[in-house]
Design a protein around this motif. Sequence first.
Motif, PDB file in Angstrom:
ATOM      1  N   SER A 181       5.544   3.279 -12.322  1.00 33.95           N
ATOM      2  CA  SER A 181       4.962   3.099 -10.993  1.00 33.95           C
ATOM      3  C   SER A 181       3.934   4.176 -10.657  1.00 33.95           C
ATOM      4  CB  SER A 181       6.062   3.124  -9.925  1.00 33.95           C
ATOM      5  OG  SER A 181       6.945   2.060 -10.106  1.00 33.95           O
ATOM      6  N   THR A 182       2.870   3.741 -10.006  1.00 29.98           N
ATOM      7  CA  THR A 182       1.874   4.669  -9.466  1.00 29.98           C
ATOM      8  C   THR A 182       2.397   5.234  -8.146  1.00 29.98           C
ATOM      9  OG1 THR A 182       0.791   2.918  -8.217  1.00 29.98           O
ATOM     10  CG2 THR A 182      -0.043   3.317 -10.462  1.00 29.98           C
ATOM     11  N   ILE A 183       1.691   6.191  -7.582  1.00 26.93           N
ATOM     12  CA  ILE A 183       2.071   6.736  -6.281  1.00 26.93           C
ATOM     13  C   ILE A 183       2.077   5.623  -5.229  1.00 26.93           C
ATOM     14  CG2 ILE A 183       1.276   8.242  -4.399  1.00 26.93           C
ATOM     15  CD1 ILE A 183       0.445  10.265  -6.572  1.00 26.93           C
ATOM     16  N   LEU A 201       5.249   4.471  -3.004  1.00 24.08           N
ATOM     17  CA  LEU A 201       5.220   4.380  -1.537  1.00 24.08           C
ATOM     18  C   LEU A 201       5.757   3.026  -1.089  1.00 24.08           C
ATOM     19  CD1 LEU A 201       4.357   5.304   1.330  1.00 24.08           C
ATOM     20  CD2 LEU A 201       2.097   4.359   0.817  1.00 24.08           C
ATOM     21  N   ALA A 202       5.273   1.961  -1.713  1.00 24.91           N
ATOM     22  CA  ALA A 202       5.727   0.609  -1.361  1.00 24.91           C
ATOM     23  C   ALA A 202       7.236   0.476  -1.538  1.00 24.91           C
ATOM     24  CB  ALA A 202       5.001  -0.427  -2.219  1.00 24.91           C
ATOM     25  N   LYS A 203       7.743   0.949  -2.660  1.00 29.51           N
ATOM     26  CA  LYS A 203       9.174   0.816  -2.959  1.00 29.51           C
ATOM     27  C   LYS A 203      10.031   1.669  -2.022  1.00 29.51           C
ATOM     28  CE  LYS A 203      10.639   2.926  -6.578  1.00 29.51           C
ATOM     29  NZ  LYS A 203      10.859   3.322  -7.958  1.00 29.51           N
ATOM     30  N   SER A 236      13.804  -2.388  -1.056  1.00 32.14           N
ATOM     31  CA  SER A 236      15.116  -1.865  -1.431  1.00 32.14           C
ATOM     32  C   SER A 236      15.016  -1.169  -2.790  1.00 32.14           C
ATOM     33  CB  SER A 236      16.119  -3.013  -1.521  1.00 32.14           C
ATOM     34  OG  SER A 236      15.779  -3.846  -2.604  1.00 32.14           O
ATOM     35  N   PRO A 237      15.990  -0.332  -3.129  1.00 32.27           N
ATOM     36  CA  PRO A 237      15.941   0.363  -4.414  1.00 32.27           C
ATOM     37  C   PRO A 237      16.441  -0.474  -5.596  1.00 32.27           C
ATOM     38  CG  PRO A 237      17.821   1.117  -3.147  1.00 32.27           C
ATOM     39  CD  PRO A 237      17.058   0.160  -2.267  1.00 32.27           C
ATOM     40  N   LEU A 284       4.457  -4.552  -6.589  1.00 35.77           N
ATOM     41  CA  LEU A 284       3.066  -4.696  -7.036  1.00 35.77           C
ATOM     42  C   LEU A 284       2.191  -5.319  -5.953  1.00 35.77           C
ATOM     43  CD1 LEU A 284       3.549  -5.918 -10.711  1.00 35.77           C
ATOM     44  CD2 LEU A 284       2.371  -3.845 -10.005  1.00 35.77           C
ATOM     45  N   LEU A 285       2.672  -6.398  -5.332  1.00 31.80           N
ATOM     46  CA  LEU A 285       1.897  -7.070  -4.291  1.00 31.80           C
ATOM     47  C   LEU A 285       1.664  -6.163  -3.089  1.00 31.80           C
ATOM     48  CD1 LEU A 285       3.583 -10.592  -4.419  1.00 31.80           C
ATOM     49  CD2 LEU A 285       1.306  -9.981  -5.265  1.00 31.80           C
ATOM     50  N   LEU A 286       2.700  -5.441  -2.681  1.00 35.24           N
ATOM     51  CA  LEU A 286       2.577  -4.536  -1.548  1.00 35.24           C
ATOM     52  C   LEU A 286       1.667  -3.355  -1.885  1.00 35.24           C
ATOM     53  CD1 LEU A 286       3.405  -4.130   1.340  1.00 35.24           C
ATOM     54  CD2 LEU A 286       5.517  -3.063   0.557  1.00 35.24           C
ATOM     55  N   ALA A 287       1.747  -2.860  -3.109  1.00 31.44           N
ATOM     56  CA  ALA A 287       0.872  -1.758  -3.528  1.00 31.44           C
ATOM     57  C   ALA A 287      -0.593  -2.193  -3.491  1.00 31.44           C
ATOM     58  CB  ALA A 287       1.254  -1.282  -4.926  1.00 31.44           C
TER      59      ALA A 287
END
Length: 166
Positions: free
Chosen positions: A123-125, A129-131, A136-137, A148-151
């Motif tokens: 995951s990127t930063i 952030l999105a996660k 949820s974790p 991915l979509l939220l990022a």
Amino acid sequence: MIKLHKKKIITIVGIGALGLLAIGALALFIISKNLPTIGQIASRKVNESTKIYDRTSTVLLYEVSGEQKRTVLSWDEIPLYVKQATIAIEDKDFYEGPAFDWKAIVRALIANIKSGSAVQGGSTITQQLAKQTFLSPEKTIIRKVKELLLAIKLDSYYTKEEILSL
């Protein structure tokens, strides 16, 4: 006769590809349906610790926190070395790259398949952030697609500095 057979195969493959594309688009629509909007993202409230100071407001006497001890800082209040260290450790291509890194995702997927468990992340930063903020974790493919979509949504709306400060 052979040409007719080839045309039939090409037609069947084409229809199958279009069907898979339609199913994929429908799945993305359904998955993204419940993601937060930009308005919800912008208006989110971050829980902070309660700080109790002396009567001069200079000496911190107590800090009461629930689950996490947290103080929100503006972009300018975050020390430069903290920003640089975060980027160096978490996402060296943060300023140049998109919201996700396909190479890192594939690398992590291969490592996780080889080990039989989740030993690496990709995951990127922006994805983190999105996660951490909106999802949820749980470790599922659906949650990863939502991430991915939220990022992508975050990256298209916010500057890199805003994403890092969020």
